[in-house]
Scaffold this motif. Structure first.
Motif, PDB file in Angstrom:
ATOM      1  N   LEU A   1       5.816   7.548   3.269  1.00 46.65           N
ATOM      2  CA  LEU A   1       6.662   7.529   4.236  1.00 46.65           C
ATOM      3  C   LEU A   1       5.913   7.163   5.603  1.00 46.65           C
ATOM      4  O   LEU A   1       6.713   6.263   6.233  1.00 46.65           O
ATOM      5  N   LEU A   2       5.010   7.619   5.947  1.00 46.24           N
ATOM      6  CA  LEU A   2       4.266   7.112   7.391  1.00 46.24           C
ATOM      7  C   LEU A   2       3.894   6.022   7.425  1.00 46.24           C
ATOM      8  O   LEU A   2       4.142   5.286   8.388  1.00 46.24           O
ATOM      9  N   PHE A   3       3.172   5.270   6.199  1.00 49.19           N
ATOM     10  CA  PHE A   3       3.022   3.788   6.003  1.00 49.19           C
ATOM     11  C   PHE A   3       4.329   2.768   6.218  1.00 49.19           C
ATOM     12  O   PHE A   3       4.176   2.025   6.919  1.00 49.19           O
ATOM     13  N   ILE A   4       5.459   3.299   5.629  1.00 47.04           N
ATOM     14  CA  ILE A   4       6.624   2.586   5.794  1.00 47.04           C
ATOM     15  C   ILE A   4       7.256   2.794   6.854  1.00 47.04           C
ATOM     16  O   ILE A   4       7.533   1.667   7.603  1.00 47.04           O
ATOM     17  N   LEU A   5       7.286   3.962   7.670  1.00 48.57           N
ATOM     18  CA  LEU A   5       7.938   4.009   9.066  1.00 48.57           C
ATOM     19  C   LEU A   5       7.164   2.999  10.162  1.00 48.57           C
ATOM     20  O   LEU A   5       7.669   2.646  10.985  1.00 48.57           O
TER      21      LEU A   5
ATOM     22  N   ILE B   1       0.863  -1.278  -0.067  1.00 44.93           N
ATOM     23  CA  ILE B   1      -0.180  -0.055  -0.167  1.00 44.93           C
ATOM     24  C   ILE B   1       0.961   1.190  -0.169  1.00 44.93           C
ATOM     25  O   ILE B   1       0.539   2.008  -0.781  1.00 44.93           O
ATOM     26  N   ALA B   2       2.063   1.064   0.725  1.00 40.72           N
ATOM     27  CA  ALA B   2       2.910   2.284   0.928  1.00 40.72           C
ATOM     28  C   ALA B   2       3.448   2.510  -0.631  1.00 40.72           C
ATOM     29  O   ALA B   2       3.345   3.890  -0.881  1.00 40.72           O
ATOM     30  N   ILE B   3       3.949   1.495  -1.196  1.00 42.36           N
ATOM     31  CA  ILE B   3       4.511   1.996  -2.411  1.00 42.36           C
ATOM     32  C   ILE B   3       3.543   2.146  -3.677  1.00 42.36           C
ATOM     33  O   ILE B   3       3.729   2.989  -4.470  1.00 42.36           O
ATOM     34  N   LEU B   4       2.014   1.805  -3.356  1.00 45.55           N
ATOM     35  CA  LEU B   4       0.971   2.193  -4.398  1.00 45.55           C
ATOM     36  C   LEU B   4       0.886   3.826  -3.897  1.00 45.55           C
ATOM     37  O   LEU B   4       0.653   4.345  -5.140  1.00 45.55           O
ATOM     38  N   ILE B   5       0.952   3.967  -2.949  1.00 45.47           N
ATOM     39  CA  ILE B   5       0.445   5.575  -2.516  1.00 45.47           C
ATOM     40  C   ILE B   5       1.604   6.624  -3.176  1.00 45.47           C
ATOM     41  O   ILE B   5       1.375   7.387  -3.719  1.00 45.47           O
ATOM     42  N   ILE B   6       3.022   6.112  -2.882  1.00 44.23           N
ATOM     43  CA  ILE B   6       3.959   6.658  -3.503  1.00 44.23           C
ATOM     44  C   ILE B   6       3.910   6.690  -5.047  1.00 44.23           C
ATOM     45  O   ILE B   6       4.218   7.649  -5.623  1.00 44.23           O
TER      46      ILE B   6
END
Length: 157
Positions: free
Chosen positions: A131-135, A98-103
């Motif tokens: 970044l927030l999802f990743i962190l 999801i984080a990569i999708l958002i980016i």
């Protein structure tokens, strides 16, 4: 091969974080100062997404050869109740996707904006969310829930 891939995934994590932080610095600076969205800014945007996609591919490869994930699927009923196994079997993989999708969406939207200020704003907002999802979903060494070392060594033998 598994250990090498795991170490590579660990190292590329830092490249993803560094490129995202630099892209966010450029995006917020450009947005606030109403700068021109330069070719360099476009390269930063594109490079950040490319590094994130490389990390996703390494992560997917790792997911399909991991003994932890094999155990997760072979013992799903039991494994889903084990925090660490569930984290890597479901939570980490889905949230990072999801984080990569958002980016990726943010990058595509920023690329298509006409005004420079809108490009910076779009990139800043979407990359911040990614970044927030990743962190939140990295198994940090200090995490009391599921932790892994911040740096993994390559096993050459």
């Amino acid at each position: 091969m598994y250990a090498t891939l795991l170490a590579t995934h660990s190292i590329v994590r830092w490249l993803v974080l560094a490129s995202l932080c630099f892209a966010l610095y450029r995006a917020y600076k450009g947005w606030v100062s109403q700068s021109t969205f330069s070719e360099f800014d476009n390269t930063v945007r594109h490079t950040t997404v490319t590094i994130a996609h490389i990390q996703l591919l390494i992560g997917l490869w790792l997911y399909f050869i991991s003994p932890l994930i094999t155990y997760f699927f072979q013992n799903f009923g039991e494994a889903v109740h084990q925090r660490e196994i569930r984290f890597f079997g479901m939570e980490h993989s889905s949230m990072m996707f999801i984080a990569i999708l958002i980016i990726t969406i943010g990058s595509a939207k920023a690329k298509r904006k006409a005004a420079d200020k809108e490009k910076f704003k779009t990139m800043a907002l979407w990359f911040t969310a990614g970044l927030l999802f990743i962190l939140l979903n990295i198994p940090w060494a200090f995490s009391p829930l599921t932790s892994r070392p911040n740096f993994r060594a390559f096993n050459l033998f």
